[in-house]
Motif scaffolding. Structure first.
Motif, mmCIF file in Angstrom:
data_model
loop_
_atom_site.group_PDB
_atom_site.id
_atom_site.type_symbol
_atom_site.label_atom_id
_atom_site.label_comp_id
_atom_site.label_asym_id
_atom_site.label_seq_id
_atom_site.Cartn_x
_atom_site.Cartn_y
_atom_site.Cartn_z
ATOM 1 N N ARG A 240 0.828 -1.335 -0.042
ATOM 2 C CA ARG A 240 0.124 0.046 0.053
ATOM 3 C C ARG A 240 0.914 1.099 -0.005
ATOM 4 N NH1 ARG A 240 -4.483 -1.976 4.538
ATOM 5 N NH2 ARG A 240 -5.676 -3.130 3.235
ATOM 6 N N SER A 244 0.817 4.139 -2.848
ATOM 7 C CA SER A 244 0.464 5.560 -2.452
ATOM 8 C C SER A 244 1.500 6.237 -3.208
ATOM 9 C CB SER A 244 0.583 5.665 -0.961
ATOM 10 O OG SER A 244 0.414 7.061 -0.707
ATOM 11 N N THR A 248 0.967 9.043 -6.044
ATOM 12 C CA THR A 248 1.461 10.438 -5.705
ATOM 13 C C THR A 248 2.339 11.142 -6.739
ATOM 14 O OG1 THR A 248 1.514 9.985 -3.363
ATOM 15 C CG2 THR A 248 2.708 11.776 -3.849
ATOM 16 N N ILE A 294 -3.845 13.082 -2.225
ATOM 17 C CA ILE A 294 -3.456 11.574 -2.578
ATOM 18 C C ILE A 294 -2.790 11.074 -1.664
ATOM 19 C CG2 ILE A 294 -2.735 10.229 -4.264
ATOM 20 C CD1 ILE A 294 -3.921 12.240 -6.273
ATOM 21 N N THR A 298 -3.952 7.817 0.997
ATOM 22 C CA THR A 298 -3.607 6.492 0.746
ATOM 23 C C THR A 298 -2.347 6.028 1.273
ATOM 24 O OG1 THR A 298 -2.106 7.465 -1.357
ATOM 25 C CG2 THR A 298 -4.290 6.811 -1.814
ATOM 26 N N HIS A 299 -1.381 6.600 1.866
ATOM 27 C CA HIS A 299 -0.385 6.129 2.691
ATOM 28 C C HIS A 299 -0.631 5.772 3.896
ATOM 29 C CE1 HIS A 299 3.572 5.562 3.858
ATOM 30 N NE2 HIS A 299 4.097 5.604 2.541
#
Length: 327
Positions: A240, A244, A248, A294, A298-299
């Motif tokens: 993940r 991310s 990005t 983002i 997402t991270h």
């Protein structure tokens, strides 16, 4: 767009600013999404300080994270510089003041800052992809190599724009009327009397094409390498984190497309540039707004960890529940 200065023109000196116009609304509407984005950037910086200075995190590549933070800071500077040369002047709020003066180095500096930060924004997608490629191809000494690249590239990022901005040193900044459907008094800041008569649009155009091509190649290499190693990762969180960073980095490429469209129109279709100049700042905003959102959403490092209660706390909770049941 235009090449006739308004400075000294009595019509513009007597111009009265009207705050109830579409350009004014368009100039201040970005506050709606800029302010929340600034808070997100502050949160990212806080996590960066906490995780990289106080303790080491497996999910964080410190060099990649530091470059992302630096890119967001410079993107914000670019947005402010662009705001002072296009958005704010187009509202008419600076028209009378600018027309009352003479071409000056102060106005030149405002324009030069916009060009300067535009150049710096081109370098980060390439640098991020390089920093992410290094652990894949040099897994044993990647930290040392990445640190060396960051220590060398960071000052180069700040020096690189001067290779193309130096003709502006003797230039004077001036205010010009926006053509097209813009109302009388809608202006923008430009320059005149530069060294060698070098056009900034030409050098920007070549830079955008070159860095867009290079960044696309390096990101393609990165994608192909990660695709081969996808099933060999140690944990789902690492996958993940890689996803991310990938999205990005790709979101940063939007700045290339915006710049390429505007500069190409300015060179080859100057009549349409007056309309694109109204859209370009929003394209620049996409880079500043989309990248931190983002990255933050997402991270996995930004996900709040659920803290499991200790045995002592669980016993106290159980005792409280039993007391309520017995009563």
């Amino acid at each position: 767009m235009n090449n006739v200065s308004i400075q000294g023109d009595i019509r513009y000196i007597n111009f009265e600013f009207d705050p109830f116009t579409i350009p004014v609304l368009a100039a201040f509407a970005p506050i709606i999404y800029v302010i929340p984005t600034v808070f997100i950037v502050i949160k990212i910086i806080k996590v960066y300080v906490r995780c990289l200075i106080r303790k080491k995190q497996e999910l964080i590549n410190p060099h990649v994270f530091s470059i992302i933070v630096l890119s967001q800071f410079l993107s914000f500077c670019y947005m402010l510089a662009d705001y002072s040369t296009i958005r704010l002047p187009s509202t008419g709020i600076m028209t009378s003041w600018c027309a009352s003066g003479q071409p000056s180095h102060f106005l030149k500096v405002l324009f030069m800052l916009s060009v300067y930060f535009n150049y710096t924004s081109m370098l980060f997608p390439f640098l991020l992809s390089i920093l992410r490629l290094i652990p894949l191809y040099r897994p044993f000494n990647h930290e040392k190599l990445s640190g060396r690249i960051v220590s060398i590239s960071t000052p180069l990022i700040f020096l690189y724009p001067f290779l193309f901005c130096f003709p502006l040193f003797p230039a004077l900044g001036t205010c010009l009327q926006l053509k097209g459907d813009y109302h009388f008094g809608a202006i923008f800041i430009f320059y005149d009397r530069s060294w060698f008569n070098i056009k900034q649009a030409n050098t920007l155009f070549l830079n955008v094409i070159a860095w867009f091509f290079i960044s696309t190649v390096t990101n393609t290499m990165l994608y192909l390498k990660l695709r081969k190693l996808r099933n060999k990762r140690r944990s789902l969180k690492l996958q993940r984190a890689e996803f991310s960073l990938s999205v990005t980095t790709l979101s940063m490429l939007s700045a290339y497309i915006t710049n390429l469209a505007f500069v190409a129109a300015f060179i080859f279709l100057p009549g349409s540039s007056a309309y694109l100049v109204a859209l370009r700042p929003y394209g620049n905003d996409c880079d500043f707004v989309s990248v931190p959102w983002i990255f933050y959403l997402t991270h996995p490092i930004f996900k709040q960890q659920k803290v499991l209660p200790t045995e002592e706390v669980r016993q106290k909770w159980a005792a409280v529940v039993l007391m309520k049941i017995s009563s």
